[in-house]
Design a protein around this motif. Structure first.
Motif, short mmCIF file in Angstrom:
data_model
loop_
_atom_site.label_atom_id
_atom_site.label_comp_id
_atom_site.label_asym_id
_atom_site.label_seq_id
_atom_site.Cartn_x
_atom_site.Cartn_y
_atom_site.Cartn_z
N GLY A 45 -8.55 -0.47 4.88
CA GLY A 45 -7.64 -0.63 3.76
C GLY A 45 -6.88 -1.95 3.81
O GLY A 45 -6.70 -2.62 2.80
N ASP A 46 -6.45 -2.34 5.01
CA ASP A 46 -5.74 -3.61 5.18
C ASP A 46 -6.65 -4.78 4.77
O ASP A 46 -6.20 -5.73 4.13
N MET A 47 -7.92 -4.70 5.19
CA MET A 47 -8.85 -5.77 4.84
C MET A 47 -9.08 -5.84 3.33
O MET A 47 -9.17 -6.93 2.76
N CYS A 48 -9.16 -4.68 2.68
CA CYS A 48 -9.37 -4.66 1.23
C CYS A 48 -8.33 -5.50 0.50
O CYS A 48 -8.66 -6.23 -0.45
N TYR A 49 -7.08 -5.42 0.95
CA TYR A 49 -6.02 -6.13 0.25
C TYR A 49 -5.77 -7.53 0.81
O TYR A 49 -4.74 -8.15 0.55
N SER A 50 -6.77 -8.03 1.58
CA SER A 50 -6.73 -9.41 2.07
C SER A 50 -7.83 -10.25 1.44
O SER A 50 -7.82 -11.47 1.58
#
Length: 346
Positions: A45-50
């Motif tokens: 999820g963190d990567m998705c918003y990066s």
């Protein structure tokens, strides 16, 4: 930020001071960068918003070599992204020299690497989060990641939205799954989560699956990662109709391709929810003990249900309302109402 412990607060300050030391007497926006390292060894999820950050850096520095350091299971989200030249997953592989280090995950290792490499400039989320916390602002992760790189992005630049770049193999793999299971209009459900307090009851998911199948005419596809097969099998046994599972059958990027063709996604707060959200799929996130706003699904067709109690956010392990946890306060009626707003069949 009461959900951040002393160690995390210490890392925020240390990260900010590391950047100030490296950037002393220099304006990062006035420098040219040929080799850029972005550190994001974080969850899905963190990567998705990066993902939008890498595209904005590419637009700003079209000739630069951009390296992204991430966890191995996040590689599929980036493998087809033209903004990224190199994907690394082992700290030992970071043996090159870098003009700019963008640290999107606050860690002692990341700070140590920056001090060892001593780039022309360092940008870090620690500085952003410290400033936001001081101003009592807790924005969405998409915004935090953008603000981290904003010092080197020209003001006139287009603000990109997070998106997964799908490869041809991903599209073929997802199409094959659809053909093999004779899917037409379908909903994808993710019924698991890393923490028990994040899980909406299995019986409720089964009830909403029945509703989607009987009232909306949707086929049901369950998704999940390794170790989540038991939850899915238990749910499938309770249903009155045949359903399907992607576990062990699709890569993460092919799952994103499959989601882009779904009529609806419903899931607990977890990585698949955010893949669906940035894929612009009608999606509904069910939230329990997590902090509000920061990880709500971000997308044109994204919705969520979150009963924010006075004890929120918590450590997501010890519940002060064990007889009625916040995630269990989400009712079937609420979910059905959201589904009726999101689903358009035709």
């Amino acid at each position: 930020m009461k959900w951040i412990n002393f160690n995390e607060k210490t890392k925020l300050v240390a990260s900010m001071l590391t950047s100030r030391l490296i950037n002393a007497y220099r304006n990062p926006s006035l420098l040219n960068y040929r080799n850029i390292l972005c550190i994001k060894d974080d969850e899905i999820g963190d990567m998705c918003y990066s993902l939008h950050v890498f595209k904005m850096l590419r637009n700003q520095y079209p000739e630069a070599e951009i390296t992204v350091f991430c966890k191995p299971y996040c590689v599929p989200l980036l493998k087809s992204d033209p903004s990224v030249n190199h994907l690394l997953t082992d700290w030992k592989e970071l043996n090159g020299s870098y003009d700019l280090i963008v640290d999107l995950k606050i860690s002692w290792k990341g700070m140590g690497l920056a001090l060892k490499k001593w780039p022309k400039a360092r940008l870090d989320r620690g500085t952003v989060r410290f400033t936001d916390a001081f101003q009592r602002k807790y924005p969405h992760e998409k915004e935090t990641n953008f603000k981290t790189v904003a010092p080197v992005i020209r003001e006139s630049a287009k603000v990109e939205l997070p998106a997964i770049v799908l490869g041809e193999s991903d599209k073929i793999e997802s199409t094959q799954f659809i053909d093999d299971h004779q899917l037409n209009q379908f909903a994808i459900l993710h019924i698991s989560a890393r923490r028990e307090l994040r899980k909406w009851p299995l019986a409720n998911f089964c009830a909403i699956a029945e509703y989607l199948h009987n009232e909306k005419g949707l086929q049901i596809v369950f998704t999940g990662g390794p170790g989540e097969e038991k939850d899915i099998e238990a749910a499938q046994k309770k249903l009155s109709f045949a359903s399907f599972s992607t576990v062990g059958k699709l890569s993460l990027s092919a799952l994103a391709a499959l989601m882009s063709k779904a009529s609806l996604f419903i899931g607990n707060e977890s990585g698949p929810l955010h893949i669906a959200a940035i894929s612009q799929v009608p999606c509904l996130g069910l939230f329990g003990p997590g902090p509000k706003i920061i990880f709500y699904p971000y997308g044109k067709y994204a919705a969520f249900i979150h009963h924010v109690l006075p004890c929120n956010p918590c450590d997501q392990i010890h519940c002060v309302h064990p007889e009625n946890p916040c995630i269990q306060r989400i009712t079937l009626v609420e979910v059905q109402e959201k589904v009726n707003q999101l689903v358009v069949i035709g």
